[in-house]
Write a protein that holds these residues in place. Structure first.
Motif, PDB file in Angstrom:
ATOM      1  N   TRP A  46       0.837  -1.209   0.000  1.00  7.60           N
ATOM      2  CA  TRP A  46       0.000   0.000   0.000  1.00  7.60           C
ATOM      3  C   TRP A  46       0.876   1.264   0.000  1.00  7.60           C
ATOM      4  O   TRP A  46       0.669   2.187  -0.773  1.00  7.60           O
ATOM      5  CB  TRP A  46      -0.928  -0.037   1.227  1.00  7.60           C
ATOM      6  CG  TRP A  46      -1.814   1.153   1.334  1.00  7.60           C
ATOM      7  CD1 TRP A  46      -2.672   1.620   0.397  1.00  7.60           C
ATOM      8  CD2 TRP A  46      -1.919   2.053   2.445  1.00  7.60           C
ATOM      9  NE1 TRP A  46      -3.316   2.738   0.833  1.00  7.60           N
ATOM     10  CE2 TRP A  46      -2.869   3.034   2.099  1.00  7.60           C
ATOM     11  CE3 TRP A  46      -1.320   2.117   3.694  1.00  7.60           C
ATOM     12  CZ2 TRP A  46      -3.226   4.065   2.965  1.00  7.60           C
ATOM     13  CZ3 TRP A  46      -1.679   3.139   4.550  1.00  7.60           C
ATOM     14  CH2 TRP A  46      -2.611   4.102   4.183  1.00  7.60           C
ATOM     15  N   SER A  58      -7.632   9.066  -0.950  1.00 10.71           N
ATOM     16  CA  SER A  58      -8.286   7.760  -1.007  1.00 10.71           C
ATOM     17  C   SER A  58      -9.012   7.441   0.296  1.00 10.71           C
ATOM     18  O   SER A  58      -9.950   6.652   0.303  1.00 10.71           O
ATOM     19  CB  SER A  58      -7.268   6.668  -1.322  1.00 10.71           C
ATOM     20  OG  SER A  58      -6.435   6.487  -0.212  1.00 10.71           O
ATOM     21  N   ILE A  59      -8.591   8.082   1.394  1.00  9.71           N
ATOM     22  CA  ILE A  59      -9.303   7.862   2.661  1.00  9.71           C
ATOM     23  C   ILE A  59     -10.483   8.819   2.770  1.00  9.71           C
ATOM     24  O   ILE A  59     -11.613   8.412   3.077  1.00  9.71           O
ATOM     25  CB  ILE A  59      -8.352   8.034   3.869  1.00  9.71           C
ATOM     26  CG1 ILE A  59      -7.254   6.961   3.803  1.00  9.71           C
ATOM     27  CG2 ILE A  59      -9.098   7.904   5.194  1.00  9.71           C
ATOM     28  CD1 ILE A  59      -6.131   7.134   4.786  1.00  9.71           C
ATOM     29  N   SER A  61     -12.143  10.521   0.363  1.00 15.02           N
ATOM     30  CA  SER A  61     -13.258  10.236  -0.561  1.00 15.02           C
ATOM     31  C   SER A  61     -13.166   8.769  -0.960  1.00 15.02           C
ATOM     32  O   SER A  61     -12.683   8.433  -2.039  1.00 15.02           O
ATOM     33  CB  SER A  61     -13.185  11.143  -1.791  1.00 15.02           C
ATOM     34  OG  SER A  61     -12.018  11.914  -1.817  1.00 15.02           O
ATOM     35  N   TYR A  62     -13.594   7.938   0.014  1.00 17.02           N
ATOM     36  CA  TYR A  62     -13.484   6.483  -0.182  1.00 17.02           C
ATOM     37  C   TYR A  62     -14.374   5.998  -1.332  1.00 17.02           C
ATOM     38  O   TYR A  62     -15.508   6.418  -1.486  1.00 17.02           O
ATOM     39  CB  TYR A  62     -13.858   5.759   1.120  1.00 17.02           C
ATOM     40  CG  TYR A  62     -13.858   4.264   0.956  1.00 17.02           C
ATOM     41  CD1 TYR A  62     -12.668   3.572   0.815  1.00 17.02           C
ATOM     42  CD2 TYR A  62     -15.069   3.558   0.905  1.00 17.02           C
ATOM     43  CE1 TYR A  62     -12.666   2.208   0.652  1.00 17.02           C
ATOM     44  CE2 TYR A  62     -15.066   2.189   0.738  1.00 17.02           C
ATOM     45  CZ  TYR A  62     -13.861   1.522   0.593  1.00 17.02           C
ATOM     46  OH  TYR A  62     -13.860   0.159   0.419  1.00 17.02           O
ATOM     47  N   ASP A  63     -13.780   5.092  -2.133  1.00 18.70           N
ATOM     48  CA  ASP A  63     -14.532   4.509  -3.242  1.00 18.70           C
ATOM     49  C   ASP A  63     -14.052   3.068  -3.371  1.00 18.70           C
ATOM     50  O   ASP A  63     -12.840   2.805  -3.495  1.00 18.70           O
ATOM     51  CB  ASP A  63     -14.213   5.339  -4.510  1.00 18.70           C
ATOM     52  CG  ASP A  63     -14.733   4.664  -5.772  1.00 18.70           C
ATOM     53  OD1 ASP A  63     -15.440   3.653  -5.640  1.00 18.70           O
ATOM     54  OD2 ASP A  63     -14.403   5.165  -6.873  1.00 18.70           O
ATOM     55  N   LEU A  64     -14.991   2.117  -3.329  1.00 13.51           N
ATOM     56  CA  LEU A  64     -14.631   0.691  -3.288  1.00 13.51           C
ATOM     57  C   LEU A  64     -13.733   0.281  -4.454  1.00 13.51           C
ATOM     58  O   LEU A  64     -12.838  -0.545  -4.315  1.00 13.51           O
ATOM     59  CB  LEU A  64     -15.919  -0.151  -3.287  1.00 13.51           C
ATOM     60  CG  LEU A  64     -15.756  -1.651  -3.065  1.00 13.51           C
ATOM     61  CD1 LEU A  64     -15.145  -1.962  -1.719  1.00 13.51           C
ATOM     62  CD2 LEU A  64     -17.091  -2.369  -3.207  1.00 13.51           C
ATOM     63  N   SER A  67     -10.189   3.143  -4.079  1.00 16.21           N
ATOM     64  CA  SER A  67      -9.354   3.213  -2.861  1.00 16.21           C
ATOM     65  C   SER A  67      -8.764   1.837  -2.559  1.00 16.21           C
ATOM     66  O   SER A  67      -9.394   0.811  -2.845  1.00 16.21           O
ATOM     67  CB  SER A  67     -10.191   3.653  -1.665  1.00 16.21           C
ATOM     68  OG  SER A  67     -10.722   4.908  -1.927  1.00 16.21           O
ATOM     69  N   THR A  68      -7.590   1.852  -1.969  1.00 13.21           N
ATOM     70  CA  THR A  68      -6.990   0.556  -1.616  1.00 13.21           C
ATOM     71  C   THR A  68      -6.659   0.484  -0.131  1.00 13.21           C
ATOM     72  O   THR A  68      -6.258  -0.561   0.360  1.00 13.21           O
ATOM     73  CB  THR A  68      -5.679   0.341  -2.402  1.00 13.21           C
ATOM     74  OG1 THR A  68      -4.954   1.544  -2.374  1.00 13.21           O
ATOM     75  CG2 THR A  68      -5.937  -0.130  -3.794  1.00 13.21           C
ATOM     76  N   PHE A  69      -6.871   1.604   0.563  1.00 15.95           N
ATOM     77  CA  PHE A  69      -6.475   1.565   1.980  1.00 15.95           C
ATOM     78  C   PHE A  69      -7.314   0.547   2.748  1.00 15.95           C
ATOM     79  O   PHE A  69      -6.898   0.013   3.764  1.00 15.95           O
ATOM     80  CB  PHE A  69      -6.558   2.970   2.604  1.00 15.95           C
ATOM     81  CG  PHE A  69      -7.885   3.304   3.181  1.00 15.95           C
ATOM     82  CD1 PHE A  69      -8.882   3.840   2.397  1.00 15.95           C
ATOM     83  CD2 PHE A  69      -8.169   3.063   4.519  1.00 15.95           C
ATOM     84  CE1 PHE A  69     -10.120   4.144   2.928  1.00 15.95           C
ATOM     85  CE2 PHE A  69      -9.383   3.369   5.058  1.00 15.95           C
ATOM     86  CZ  PHE A  69     -10.377   3.906   4.256  1.00 15.95           C
ATOM     87  N   ASP A  70      -8.539   0.226   2.203  1.00 18.68           N
ATOM     88  CA  ASP A  70      -9.381  -0.759   2.892  1.00 18.68           C
ATOM     89  C   ASP A  70      -8.712  -2.131   2.965  1.00 18.68           C
ATOM     90  O   ASP A  70      -8.866  -2.859   3.937  1.00 18.68           O
ATOM     91  CB  ASP A  70     -10.756  -0.852   2.232  1.00 18.68           C
ATOM     92  CG  ASP A  70     -10.670  -1.014   0.725  1.00 18.68           C
ATOM     93  OD1 ASP A  70      -9.530  -1.070   0.217  1.00 18.68           O
ATOM     94  OD2 ASP A  70     -11.726  -1.065   0.062  1.00 18.68           O
ATOM     95  N   LYS A 130     -14.324  -7.163  -4.024  1.00 16.82           N
ATOM     96  CA  LYS A 130     -13.610  -5.977  -4.483  1.00 16.82           C
ATOM     97  C   LYS A 130     -12.839  -6.283  -5.775  1.00 16.82           C
ATOM     98  O   LYS A 130     -12.876  -5.523  -6.742  1.00 16.82           O
ATOM     99  CB  LYS A 130     -12.640  -5.503  -3.392  1.00 16.82           C
ATOM    100  CG  LYS A 130     -11.970  -4.185  -3.749  1.00 16.82           C
ATOM    101  CD  LYS A 130     -11.161  -3.671  -2.590  1.00 16.82           C
ATOM    102  CE  LYS A 130     -10.352  -2.474  -3.016  1.00 16.82           C
ATOM    103  NZ  LYS A 130     -10.830  -1.224  -2.522  1.00 16.82           N
TER     104      LYS A 130
END
Ligand SMILES: Nc1ncnc2c1ncn2[C@@H]1O[C@H](COP(=O)(O)OP(=O)(O)OP(=O)(O)O)[C@@H](O)[C@H]1O
Length: 806
Positions: A46, A58-59, A61-64, A67-70, A130
């Protein structure tokens, strides 16, 4: 099957304390390894993928799909939730095995299983969904932007790790059931020492935690030193930031430049002061640790059974005390200080680097796993080599000690070269291991160096590229000042990392060296104990009942066989017999240097094993053929067993015929006797030893008469002193003189470990047995046999002729 196993355990542990441990390679450790690896890989991938702006975007404005932080977060959640769950599951299962009656534990373990499986199922579902959505977007949404390659890797790793963890969670049912079978049984003897099934002590494994525990009492000092270390490291970490500022402030004018440089200087001074305190305190803690360790080790060695010293050489033990403990001193203090300093420096620098530029930091971090694997392998190798090295060094030390302490014998036989050859042989052996150690150290440090320099070059190139972008467009890339600061941090991290790797080698070397030290510390003597009965009115009665004995160092030869002997209070019993028959061994058993294999020895009717060794050893004194004196004054030698006044010392010296010769010395009772009493003559040494025995006012006197002829005058003085010392005491004498056996209440003839004849001198001569033969054989040379045998009163001039020294 399970019942069988339990009954096996019961047979095994009958009458002994026991506990269990688990092997390191087991289910829970495999699960934990995967979870932590998942966490590390996910975080690194990451971090390698984006810059600071991207991370915030990415945190925020989270977007499935974008974003990759999830995924990194998911790996962290697994570390935080699944790792403790599986650890607790093992704990509950073990408790359930030990307490089958606690049925509620079954429910708890079932619930924990459920949590594990559900969490890993959720994790795998999330990553697959995902991944599926991203794949779908790639194929069907023309506007979808390709992800950074490291994010693709992150997604794949999330799916793979989640799948593995799910399989492991399902296997958990089976693995937990196996715990009972795989656990390892440890047995302990009454002294709490771990033993194997045959009751022999087990060699313990030493690890870093045990090594560290040596410094526990120094914790306050170490904590304070660590505080200083934090301050020092803090100032060191700030410095590169100000270096960068200096570069950039040169553009802004002299005022700004002066201010920045002054701040940098103050930071350096501050760091230096705390660095001084840190170094001082850590070294002090180290000195304390090693001093305490040496004291403990010496205590442990000196309390060992006499049998221990039959098989362990003095030089080697001294080497443990000096060189091994020295290696440990550095490991538990200075090395901890350095390790924590570098660790802190590395983490702090990485955080600062991360805030400066995350992408560049990621490039650097890619090297870490490779170096870590190399370091672990290297550490294990170093541990093995280091133990070998210390052992070889110990052998060399033993040889040196032996030759130097017997220098007179070496000189007499002109054996200097021979002694050197033997010593050189051992030193060469240690040098050969040392060569391997040096090569291993060099190769490892070189290898780490190459990897680290590779990473630095990569960072430099990539950083240069970013500065180049910044020149073209100041909103992009980084300024030269930031690159300077970043590079300095990179150097700090690289240096810290390389030094930490070599420290790891040092730690492993210390673990290797400490194996023998801990062995000695753990070893509990079998005979030594500090409590037991003390007899109030001990009359001096000694009884051997059916005593059998074999020296532990020579188990194939039984030295004492079924000996029964009673020595009444005040009696003098003379032990005679051929050399090697077992006379001294009987005396050794009475001193409880060894315990009989079977049968018992009684003092005043009480078994020796039930008596306080300190007490009964004070009740008996030994005067041997070749007394050993200590390298201190005559006064201190006489008062060795008891704190006595000078008057008492002089009184016993007079009784031992020693006062006269001591008075002729310039320093009198303060005269130093040299190593093992070399500055005194044989007769003088014996008289000092008699005085040393007399000062204890012993109930029992154990005498080993000298066979070596002293000159007539001193022999007379020694004999007179001995005769005086014998009065009013129970005596066991290993007799070599006719006058002694003549006066003995009982003469006991010992041959091949057995009592073959008992009686008075006259009775035994009449019996025409072994004793008579011994006497005849010894005295024929003096041509007095007839005279001796016919002399009823036994008054002849040759009474002092040696009797039985075959
Ligand atoms: N520490 C030891 N370890 C192993 N064997 C030993 C030890 N001490 C003595 N022995 C052996 O035990 C036997 C008896 O020895 P011991 O010293 O008791 O004989 P001794 O009758 O006193 O002889 P001497 O009159 O020559 O002193 C000998 O064979 C000897 O080699």
């Amino acid at each position: 099957m399970e019942n069988n196993m339990e009954s096996d355990d019961e047979i095994l542990i009958k009458g002994r304390k026991y506990d269990y441990s688990l092997p390191k390679f087991r289910y829970i450790n495999i699960v934990l390894a995967f979870i932590f690896l998942d966490g590390i890989v996910s975080m690194v991938l990451w971090l390698c993928g984006g810059d600071s702006d991207y991370f915030i975007d990415s945190i925020a404005s989270y977007d499935l799909k974008h974003s990759t932080f999830d995924l990194a977060l998911l790996a962290c959640v697994k570390v935080i939730v699944i790792a403790p769950t599986v650890t607790y599951l093992e704990y509950v299962t073990l408790k359930q095995i030990n307490h089958p009656e606690m049925t509620h534990l079954r429910k708890t373990s079932g619930f924990l299983h459920f949590v594990m499986i559900t969490l890993s199922l959720l994790a795998i579902s999330f990553s697959v969904v995902k991944g599926g959505l991203i794949l779908y977007a790639l194929m069907h949404e023309g506007t979808y932007q390709h992800m950074h390659p490291t994010y693709n890797a992150l997604l794949i790793s999330a799916v793979v790790f989640s799948l593995i963890e799910f399989i492991l969670a399902v296997l958990g049912f089976y693995s937990m059931r196996r715990l009972k079978k795989i656990r390892i049984l440890h047995l302990y003897n009454d002294d709490g020492v771990e033993v194997d099934k045959d009751g022999k002590p087990v060699q313990k494994n030493v690890d870093l935690i045990r090594l560290m525990s040596l410094a526990k009492p120094e914790l306050p000092l170490i904590l304070f030193a660590t505080f200083c270390l934090f301050v020092t490291s803090g100032s060191q970490m700030l410095a590169p930031l100000f270096f960068g500022k200096v570069v950039d402030s040169a553009k802004k004018g002299m005022d700004e430049l002066n201010r920045t440089v002054l701040t940098l200087f103050i930071i350096y001074v501050f760091g230096a002061v705390f660095s001084l305190a840190r170094s001082w305190l850590f070294t002090l803690a180290g000195q304390r640790v090693v001093a305490r360790l040496r004291k403990r080790l010496f205590l442990s060695i000196i309390k060992q059974d006499v049998a221990f010293f039959d098989t362990n050489r003095t030089g080697e033990l001294c080497n443990r005390l000096s060189s091994d403990t020295q290696v440990l001193q550095n490991a538990v203090t200075v090395n901890i200080s350095m390790l924590s300093r570098y660790l802190l420096q590395m983490i702090g620098s990485l955080i600062l680097m991360f805030t400066l530029n995350a992408k560049l930091t990621g490039v650097l971090l890619a090297v870490v796993p490779i170096v870590s694997i190399c370091a672990v392998q290297y550490g294990m190798f170093m541990k093995k080599l280091s133990k070998q090295f210390q052992d070889r060094l110990g052998e060399a030390g033993t040889e040196a000690e032996e030759s130097l302490s017997s220098i007179r014998t070496v000189r007499t036989f002109s054996a200097e070269n021979k002694a050197c050859d033997i010593y050189n042989k051992y030193i060469d052996k240690s040098y050969n291991v040392g060569k391997k150690l040096a090569a291993a150290g060099g190769i490892f440090e070189g290898g780490v160096g190459i990897l680290v320099s590779g990473a630095i070059t990569l960072v430099l190139w990539y950083g240069g590229k970013l500065v180049h972008e910044n020149y073209a467009d100041p909103t992009k890339g980084i300024t030269p000042g930031i690159l300077t600061a970043f590079l300095l941090y990179t150097l700090q991290v690289a240096m810290a990392f390389a030094l930490m790797s070599s420290l790891y080698g040092d730690f492993m070397r210390a673990v290797g060296a400490s194996i023998r030290v801990f062995d000695l510390l753990d070893k509990k003597p079998e005979v030594y104990c500090e409590n037991g009965e003390r007899l109030v009115d001990f009359d001096g009665c000694i009884e051997y009942k059916n005593v059998d004995f074999t020296y532990p160092s020579r188990p194939e030869t039984q030295v004492v066989k079924n000996v029964n002997l009673t020595v009444e209070p005040g009696q003098m019993v003379a032990l005679v017999g051929p050399s090697g028959g077992g006379k001294s061994t009987l005396v050794n058993l009475l001193e409880r240097f060894y315990d009989p294999d079977s049968g018992s020895i009684y003092l005043g009717g009480v078994n020796l094993k039930d008596l306080d060794p300190k007490w009964f050893r004070q009740c008996m004194s030994m005067v041997s053929q070749e007394p050993t004196l200590f390298a201190c004054s005559i006064k201190d030698n006489i008062a060795y067993g008891k704190n006595a006044t000078l008057d008492e010392i002089i009184a016993v010296a007079k009784e031992a015929n020693a006062h006269e010769f001591i008075s002729t010395f310039e320093d009198g009772y303060d005269t130093l006797v040299g190593e093992r009493g070399v500055r005194l003559s044989g007769g003088q040494k014996q008289r000092v030893a008699i005085a040393r025995a007399l000062i204890m006012d012993p109930k029992i006197l154990l005498l080993d008469e000298a066979t070596s002829a002293l000159d007539a005058e001193s022999e007379h003085l020694v004999q007179e002193a001995i005769d005086r010392a014998m009065k009013g005491r129970t005596i066991i004498v290993i007799a070599h003189r006719l006058s002694t056996v003549r006066d003995a209440s009982k003469v006991v003839v010992i041959d091949k470990g057995q009592i073959v004849e008992v009686g008075t001198h006259d009775e035994l001569l009449c019996a025409n047995g072994v004793y008579k033969k011994l006497v005849l054989r010894q005295l024929t040379a003096g041509n007095i046999v007839e005279k001796l045998i016919n002399d009823d009163n036994g008054n002849n001039d040759d009474d002092d002729a040696p009797l039985v020294d075959i």
